[in-house]
Design an enzyme around this catalytic site. Structure first.
Site: not given
Lengths: 288, 174
Positions: B36, B101
């Site tokens: 990222h 999650k």
């Protein structure tokens, strides 16, 4: 005096690292199963969506698949925490003990197709490529045996752990509130249902180690001290009333167990540490 | 059971509600912390990304190594909040699906609403189960990152739960 070649320790560490990443111990499996049955009953009684029971069902499927298809239970195969209790009548031969343990981790993580999750420096973050160094806790104990425990620790849950240096006046209520708040703040992040390892007493570093060691206790054995057994029960109940539930989507199963270890401390202090583990509660031991 | 295939257009995602169980199929890309960081650096420099973000899905996962003859190792989700600092920029460049999650920040949810994106939860700690829906895996960028490299996955009926929908409906805030 018993002589033990450190090669045996390397082999044991490698084997334990692999085994524990593919199969959970019976106490953990049966605890997850019991919680699932409880959530199924809850879904029928309260007419909820049954999502909590479904998720626990998928977690049970995962345990079965991992063993059957030979896939690690979780992709985060952890930072290898190695606890070694060495009998004082043992003489170790054949090399450096610490290096022998790290060689076991290196071998186990390679041969077991386990993920290498260790970076050499907290800021430059270059992966060491072999999951070493392990976090090693050594203790000298009476006798001539060596007990080795490997407990790979995932960091989704490790990151949600907490420590606080309370004044004694905070008392047992202060400790309980802190433990419950730590779980509440963790919410859905640490892959609930979780196991809550609690350390109380000792020093700043000692209390964290107590909390980590509490995660090695069997889930189906009660605390030998009735007062702490009662405290564990109360905390588990309060935590499971938080409605975090499996994966944070609500339900009665936020934690599988709360385990407390305590130690003497200073007249001025009351350290409390909470080490959170996920439902992939991995640890395996061998005595050589 | 709702089924959704890639590409993940706004129209396909619009009807999903937090709590829905969805099986997704098609192409998704893996990226976690370090990937990222690099994607955002590339965007800032105006460079081309290793994959097209338009209507794409990113799975926050760092799989374990594949056994010989297997597509991938254990491949469950990692905790998503660590990607919160980067996600809004990716969403504004076309990303429509995130899979991970745990809860997300307000700024991620705002960016999701702005772009009609959905955040799915996979079952954390169920990496063996999740891996069985992955049909193929191809390393496409940042191979020096090892497990954190970007992979193109083809998935078939990956079992997910809508955690936060495109209207901001949030299963973590019941």
């Amino acid at each position: 005096m018993r002589e033990v070649d450190v090669k045996l320790i390397t082999e044991a560490v490698a084997r334990l690292a692999i085994d524990t990443n593919y199969d959970l111990s019976r106490d953990v499996k049966s605890c997850i199963h019991d919680c699932r049955l409880k959530e199924i009953r809850e879904a029928m009684d309260s007419d909820n969506s049954g999502l909590a029971a479904d998720i626990l069902g998928m977690i049970e499927d995962n345990i079965e698949l991992a063993a059957e298809k030979n896939i690690p239970l979780c992709q985060d195969t952890g930072l290898a925490c190695v606890f070694i209790d060495i009998g004082q009548d043992v003489h170790l031969t054949g090399g450096d003990l610490r290096e022998a343990i790290n060689e076991g981790v290196r071998r186990g993580y390679e041969e077991g197709y386990l993920r290498k999750s260790v970076v050499a420096d907290p800021f430059t973050r270059i992966n060491t490529q072999d999951n070493t160094p392990a976090h090693i806790v050594m203790d000298i104990v009476p006798g001539e045996n060596i007990k080795i425990t490997v407990a790979p620790k995932g960091f989704g849950s490790e990151n949600m752990s907490s420590i606080k240096m309370f004044p004694p006046a905070a008392g047992i209520e202060g400790a309980k509130t802190f433990i419950v708040e730590t779980v509440k703040n963790a919410g859905g992040n640490p892959c609930p249902p979780i196991v809550v390892g609690v350390g109380i007493g000792s020093t700043f570093d000692g209390v964290a180690l107590l909390a980590k060691k509490a995660l090695l206790l069997p889930l189906d054995e009660r605390n030998e001290d009735p007062a702490y057994a009662e405290m564990e029960d109360e905390l588990l109940e309060r935590i499971n009333e938080l409605d975090i539930g499996p994966q944070g989507f609500g339900g009665k199963t936020t934690a599988l167990a709360v385990k407390i270890l305590t130690a003497p401390t200073h007249i001025a202090g009351m350290p409390v540490a909470v080490n959170i583990n996920c439902h992939v509660q991995r640890h395996k031991s061998v005595t050589i | 059971m709702i089924k959704i295939d890639s590409p993940f257009t706004k129209e396909k995602l619009a009807g999903l509600k937090a709590g829905d169980k969805v099986n997704i199929s098609g192409i998704i890309y893996t990226a976690r912390d370090q990937a990222h960081k690099r994607l955002i650096e590339m965007l800032a420099k105006g460079g081309e990304l290793p994959f097209d973000l338009t209507d794409a899905g990113i799975y926050y996962v760092g799989p374990s190594p594949a056994h010989p003859g297997c597509v991938i190792g254990s491949a469950g989700p990692t905790t998503s909040y660590r990607m919160d600092a980067y996600a809004p920029a990716l969403l504004d460049h076309g990303l429509k699906v995130m899979i991970g999650k745990g809860p997300r920040s307000e700024s991620v949810i705002e960016a999701m609403k702005r772009n009609g994106a959905v955040y799915f939860a996979a079952i954390g700690g169920a990496g063996a189960l999740m891996s069985t829906s992955i049909v193929s895996s191809e390393l496409i960028a940042f191979d020096d990152l090892g497990t954190e490299a970007v992979r193109k996955l083809i998935v078939k009926d990956m079992p997910l739960i809508v955690a936060i929908d495109s209207k901001g409906g949030n299963l973590y805030e019941r």
